[in-house]
Design an enzyme around this catalytic site. Structure first.
Site, PDB file in Angstrom:
ATOM      1  N   LYS A   1       0.835  -1.201   0.000  1.00 37.70           N
ATOM      2  CA  LYS A   1       0.000   0.000   0.000  1.00 37.70           C
ATOM      3  C   LYS A   1       0.872   1.255   0.000  1.00 37.70           C
ATOM      4  O   LYS A   1       0.691   2.147  -0.812  1.00 37.70           O
ATOM      5  CB  LYS A   1      -0.907  -0.018   1.225  1.00 37.70           C
TER       6      LYS A   1
ATOM      7  N   GLU B   1      11.122  -4.265   3.579  1.00 36.62           N
ATOM      8  CA  GLU B   1      11.276  -5.664   3.168  1.00 36.62           C
ATOM      9  C   GLU B   1      10.818  -5.846   1.714  1.00 36.62           C
ATOM     10  O   GLU B   1      11.488  -6.480   0.898  1.00 36.62           O
ATOM     11  CB  GLU B   1      10.442  -6.590   4.069  1.00 36.62           C
TER      12      GLU B   1
ATOM     13  N   GLY C   1      -3.724  -1.843   5.924  1.00 38.23           N
ATOM     14  CA  GLY C   1      -2.789  -2.893   5.509  1.00 38.23           C
ATOM     15  C   GLY C   1      -3.315  -4.292   5.711  1.00 38.23           C
ATOM     16  O   GLY C   1      -3.216  -5.151   4.833  1.00 38.23           O
ATOM     17  N   ARG C   2      -3.929  -4.543   6.887  1.00 39.31           N
ATOM     18  CA  ARG C   2      -4.383  -5.921   7.141  1.00 39.31           C
ATOM     19  C   ARG C   2      -5.663  -6.273   6.398  1.00 39.31           C
ATOM     20  O   ARG C   2      -6.190  -7.379   6.542  1.00 39.31           O
ATOM     21  CB  ARG C   2      -4.499  -6.192   8.637  1.00 39.31           C
TER      22      ARG C   2
ATOM     23  N   GLU D   1      -2.490  -6.564  15.515  1.00 37.26           N
ATOM     24  CA  GLU D   1      -2.125  -5.243  14.990  1.00 37.26           C
ATOM     25  C   GLU D   1      -3.315  -4.283  15.160  1.00 37.26           C
ATOM     26  O   GLU D   1      -3.127  -3.082  15.323  1.00 37.26           O
ATOM     27  CB  GLU D   1      -1.708  -5.343  13.511  1.00 37.26           C
TER      28      GLU D   1
ATOM     29  N   HIS E   1      -1.289 -33.031  18.502  1.00 36.87           N
ATOM     30  CA  HIS E   1      -0.051 -33.757  18.817  1.00 36.87           C
ATOM     31  C   HIS E   1       1.078 -32.787  19.133  1.00 36.87           C
ATOM     32  O   HIS E   1       2.251 -33.157  19.085  1.00 36.87           O
ATOM     33  CB  HIS E   1       0.306 -34.687  17.657  1.00 36.87           C
TER      34      HIS E   1
ATOM     35  N   LYS F   1      11.098   0.111  12.976  1.00 33.45           N
ATOM     36  CA  LYS F   1      11.486   0.372  11.578  1.00 33.45           C
ATOM     37  C   LYS F   1      12.480   1.530  11.524  1.00 33.45           C
ATOM     38  O   LYS F   1      13.463   1.495  10.778  1.00 33.45           O
ATOM     39  CB  LYS F   1      10.255   0.751  10.744  1.00 33.45           C
TER      40      LYS F   1
HETATM   41  O1  F6P Z   1       3.275  -4.075   9.874  1.00 31.26           O
HETATM   42  C1  F6P Z   1       2.916  -2.773   9.533  1.00 31.26           C
HETATM   43  C2  F6P Z   1       2.243  -2.706   8.187  1.00 31.26           C
HETATM   44  O2  F6P Z   1       1.962  -1.386   7.905  1.00 31.26           O
HETATM   45  C3  F6P Z   1       0.974  -3.545   8.079  1.00 31.26           C
HETATM   46  O3  F6P Z   1      -0.142  -2.916   8.577  1.00 31.26           O
HETATM   47  C4  F6P Z   1       0.913  -3.812   6.624  1.00 31.26           C
HETATM   48  O4  F6P Z   1       0.092  -4.901   6.365  1.00 31.26           O
HETATM   49  C5  F6P Z   1       2.372  -4.068   6.311  1.00 31.26           C
HETATM   50  O5  F6P Z   1       3.095  -3.209   7.158  1.00 31.26           O
HETATM   51  C6  F6P Z   1       2.762  -3.835   4.875  1.00 31.26           C
HETATM   52  O6  F6P Z   1       2.522  -2.513   4.487  1.00 31.26           O
HETATM   53  P1  F6P Z   1       2.525  -2.072   2.965  1.00 31.26           P
HETATM   54  O7  F6P Z   1       1.356  -2.720   2.306  1.00 31.26           O
HETATM   55  O8  F6P Z   1       2.422  -0.587   2.987  1.00 31.26           O
HETATM   56  O9  F6P Z   1       3.824  -2.535   2.360  1.00 31.26           O
END
Ligand code: F6P
Length: 517
Positions: free
Chosen positions: A192, A198, A253-254, A339, A370, A479
């Protein structure tokens, strides 16, 4: 202000805490009917919770007094329910095809997926795409990963293979790329913000991998699709305009699975399954909007969650789907719940009264039986369990499915009622609460409804705890701190302002890092 539980409910909780679950059943022959909710083909049976129908009615009253109906209406109307970031939470709109923008976005996703699947959109050297690597993390990974893992692989020879890479650990991307041919590999960058370290690091590594393998002069950009709320950054990275699928900033994001991030779902499973997923979620939105609280699945499950955490004081939740297809579900819910509701201040910034979201973890049945079930049955901590049990298999034979279901029901029974025996090591104390959520056969529509059910449950819990479930500022500090540490590990910067432990660890690890090759 936290809408605290009324005294009446707190004293009901104290009384129920001292009453064996077996006695609750003995007292009320209609307990199961009174504590079950049936809707959209789902049944939630809360009768094995340490809850009474009267307490549930009191919780519904409490929710009414806390203004929950107004919050639900505001969420679904696209009002600014994310108060700290002053924006709406638009995930329900993403599954409502009566909305013109949603429809246009879905059509763009479907067209791109079709073009890839039909071989009309090809790689830089003219080959059709045979494999998709989805790059994203958090919600930009877990949602689509859950769906593709649950419903795939598609029985369609045109469907590309799909893999997911979230971790910045080079082992993750390198392992995913090892068997792939650059000429036929398409990357979906799902971010987003388009600033997530990452994802951008993996996208750059993927671009370098393509550049090294494609014929000289070929444009690696032809191998990328981006789903993002920051199209400018995707363009600057080199993604062609025709492969940028924008979505609104208001989709958290989620919840990004419902946005154009779902292009990976459409690529893997086809547009029909993608549409059914969205339709199932939309049906749950309508149920959430219209059902009275007492018969409203997300509301009732949320009230039980608030009851367990805030009235009875349970600090963990374990979720166990009895469905191999839901192998990612516990991780997905972990992000969704923790979150969203891992917060300690209310919407107006004052400290919450009491506690908010309990830790959430789990794993699939029967495998978990198990592993951690011994702890659930006889450990010193009592943890409410949520069993998610599809009533029928989508594929496969009924006999083995019946065995799976039998195990789920047996575990819930054993947890609630235990086993008395003079041999202390063999005795099971019982009185360990659980909810059983029976779902229809796990197809795309059901999975959409299931995810929306848990999303709305999480929202309601957040509202009743007085917090904003739609921000996540707690993830930012780490971060920010990672930047200078990465530089110091690389020999640039000395971390002068950092604490002694971090500086010493950087020094120790640097002394063991292989020299940059
Ligand atoms: O972990 C923080 C967060 O902002 C989440 O809410 C989101 O799902 C994830 O990082 C990835 O964010 P983006 O879609 O902006 O890369």
């Amino acid at each position: 202000m936290t809408p605290t539980l009324p005294d009446k409910l707190r004293s009901a909780a104290r009384a129920l805490a001292g009453t064996p679950i077996a006695e609750l059943f003995a007292r009320d022959p209609e307990r199961v009917e009174r504590l079950s909710v049936d809707a959209l083909g789902f049944r939630a049976d809360l009768s094995k919770e340490r809850l009474s129908p009267e307490a549930l009615a009191g919780l519904c009253e409490h929710a009414r007094e806390a203004g929950l109906a107004g919050w639900i209406a505001a969420l679904l109307a696209g009002e600014k329910v994310n108060v700290s970031e002053k924006r709406p939470a638009l995930h329900p709109r993403m599954r409502d095809d009566a909305d013109a923008d949603t429809l246009a976005s879905r059509q763009a996703v479907a067209a791109l997926a079709d073009a890839v699947r039909r071989g009309e959109r090809r790689g830089a050297s003219g080959s059709p795409f045979a494999h998709v690597v989805h790059l994203g993390i958090g919600g930009s990974d877990l949602g689509p990963r859950l769906v593709v893992d649950a419903l795939g692989p598609a029985h369609d020879e045109r469907a590309p293979g799909v893999s997911f890479v979230a971790n910045v650990d080079p082992a993750a991307l390198d392992r995913a790329l090892a068997p792939l041919d650059a000429a036929t590999t398409l990357f979906v960058i799902a971010s987003k913000s388009y600033t997530t370290q990452e994802t951008l690091t993996n996208a750059s590594a993927a671009r370098a991998w393509l550049a090294a393998a494609l014929p000289s002069g070929a444009d690696p950009g032809a191998h990328f699709v981006a789903a993002t709320a920051n199209p400018g950054a995707a363009r600057a990275f080199g993604v062609p305009d025709t492969a940028i699928l924008p979505f609104p900033e208001g989709v958290g994001g989620r919840f990004s699975l419902w946005s154009s991030v779902g292009v990976t779902i459409a690529l893997a499973l086809g547009n029909e399954a993608h549409a059914a997923l969205l339709a199932g979620a939309h049906a749950m939105d309508r149920h959430f909007a219209t059902a009275p609280f007492e018969r409203n699945l997300p509301v009732v499950l949320a009230l039980a969650g608030v009851w367990n955490a805030s009235a009875l004081g349970y600090r963990q939740r374990v979720v166990v789907p009895y469905a191999h297809a839901l192998g990612v579900f516990a991780s997905y819910l972990q992000q969704l719940s923790l979150e969203s509701n891992g917060k300690r201040v209310t919407r107006d910034g004052s400290p919450v009264e009491g506690r908010t979201a309990p830790a959430l973890w789990g794993g699939v049945g029967t495998d978990g039986q198990h592993a951690f079930f011994q702890w659930l049955h006889q450990g010193t901590d009592v943890v409410p369990v949520e069993f998610v049990v599809p009533a029928a298999p989508v594929r496969g034979d009924r006999g083995r499915h019946a065995l799976l279901v039998a195990n789920a029901l047996a575990q819930a029974q054993a947890l609630a009622f235990g086993r008395a025996t003079p041999d202390a090591a063999r005795a099971s104390p019982g009185d360990r609460p659980s909810t059983t959520l029976v779902t229809p056969a796990l197809d795309a529509r059901t999975l959409g409804a299931l995810c929306a059910l848990y999303e709305h449950r999480t929202f309601v819990e957040g509202i009743l705890w007085g917090i904003n479930p739609f921000d996540q500022f707690g993830v930012e500090l780490g971060k920010i701190l990672a930047g200078p540490i990465a530089e110091a590990l690389d020999g640039r910067g000395d971390l002068a302002g950092a604490d002694a432990s971090t500086r010493a660890l950087v020094g120790y690890i640097r002394s063991r890092l292989a020299p940059a090759g």
